[in-house]
Write a protein that holds these residues in place. Structure first.
Motif: not given
Length: 336
Positions: A8-10, A143-146, A151-154, A205-209
């Motif tokens: 899951i994830g490319a 992501s919500d899935l991870s 997965g990481t929450k921080e 701009g483009e957003r990300g975590l």
């Protein structure tokens, strides 16, 4: 159809895991909506280049080193024995995904909503269908899935955008007590970005975590593994994420192959990556750089002290795999 492994994830973690599994003869499915551009500085670090080399298809510029700033203080590290590259992240991801498909992986452009672990398989629910697989690799970033799967929450919130200005040959980072900003040279422009733990900076701009505080507590479950950003394998201090993503995807594929063949269990994944990834040293450095006085001392020491400059270069480029006690004492004594 039931697959041996669903990836899951490319991104680099998912694509390289899928390529390795497909090349080994396992039926492998990659699931990714393929509808978002990754918010990423796009650097192949010296460690990555030494291990994997580069392909000119996605290279934008060769980097000579790094410039580090804090307020009005600026330091420069020109690499003595290493080289890094600024890349086009979209081209890099496309290249790697196509390599996985050429190796036999199947791609479904879809969004995974949930994963259910059963005794003998995982059930993957997407927007379009339900897909069973023996095992899964979750490499879907922050992501919500991870998060649902441990997965990481921080994480920090980042925004980056293009600036049409003449690029230099250095990665530039401005250290802030509550975050940092960066400038990365591309072929004929630069990418600038800013991060904050409190929310997205007020800029277009483009957003990300970006994961912070290192790997999650458990990177494996009964039927799936976490890889790349989903597992927290990112070091903002090094500007390092792509190497950890690719290598963790490869390790995940190797461990899954062994599990399918009865040679090991999924728990071996954690011991494998811990042996290779030295997050303890990076955590120590992050703790030291915990206030503005020390950050200021850090940048000034890089600028003014040749030995300190070389030590930070070695940490960033992984020229020496491990710091010795003498180096650690020198680092702490200089800053505190």
């Amino acid at each position: 159809m039931k697959y041996d492994v669903a990836v899951i994830g490319a991104g680099p973690a998912g694509s390289f895991a899928a390529e390795k599994l497909s090349s080994s003869g396992y039926s492998t499915l990659i699931i990714d909506p393929c509808d978002k551009k990754k918010a990423c500085a796009g650097i192949l670090t010296a460690r990555y280049v030494r291990r994997y080399g580069i392909d000119e298809i996605f290279v934008e510029r060769m980097l000579k080193g790094v410039r580090i700033s804090f307020r009005d203080t600026r330091a420069e590290i020109t690499y003595r024995n290493a080289v890094e590259y600024s890349i086009n992240r979209e081209s890099y991801d496309s290249f790697n995904l196509n390599q996985a498909i050429d190796a036999g992986s199947e791609l479904k452009k879809d969004l995974v909503i949930s994963i259910d672990e059963e005794d003998s398989f995982v059930g993957i629910k997407t927007k379009k269908e339900y897909i069973p697989a023996d095992y899964a690799i979750i490499a879907a970033g922050v992501s919500d899935l991870s998060r649902i799967c441990g997965g990481t929450k921080e994480y920090a919130f980042c925004v980056q955008h293009r600036k049409d200005q003449k690029p230099q040959d250095y990665f530039e980072i401005d250290m802030l007590n509550s975050g940092y900003s960066w400038t990365v040279p591309k072929k004929d422009h630069v990418i600038t970005g800013t991060s904050s733990p409190a929310g997205y900076p007020d800029m277009p701009g483009e957003r990300g975590l970006i994961p912070i505080n290192g790997p999650v507590k458990n990177t494996f479950s009964r039927r799936f593994l976490l890889a790349g950003d989903a597992a927290g394998f990112v070091s903002p201090f090094e500007g390092e994420g792509i190497y950890y993503a690719r290598r963790s995807g490869e390790i995940a594929a190797e461990v899954l192959s062994g599990t399918i063949e009865g040679r090991n269990t999924l728990s071996d994944y954690e011991s494998r990556w811990k042996k290779e990834f030295d997050f303890s040293t990076l955590a120590m450095i992050s703790r030291i750089l915990s206030n503005e006085r020390i950050i200021d001392s850090f940048v000034r020491s890089i600028r003014d002290k040749e030995r300190f400059n070389k030590l930070v270069e070695d940490i960033l480029t992984k020229e020496n795999k491990e710091l010795n006690i003498k180096d650690i004492h020198f680092l702490i004594k200089t800053l505190i």
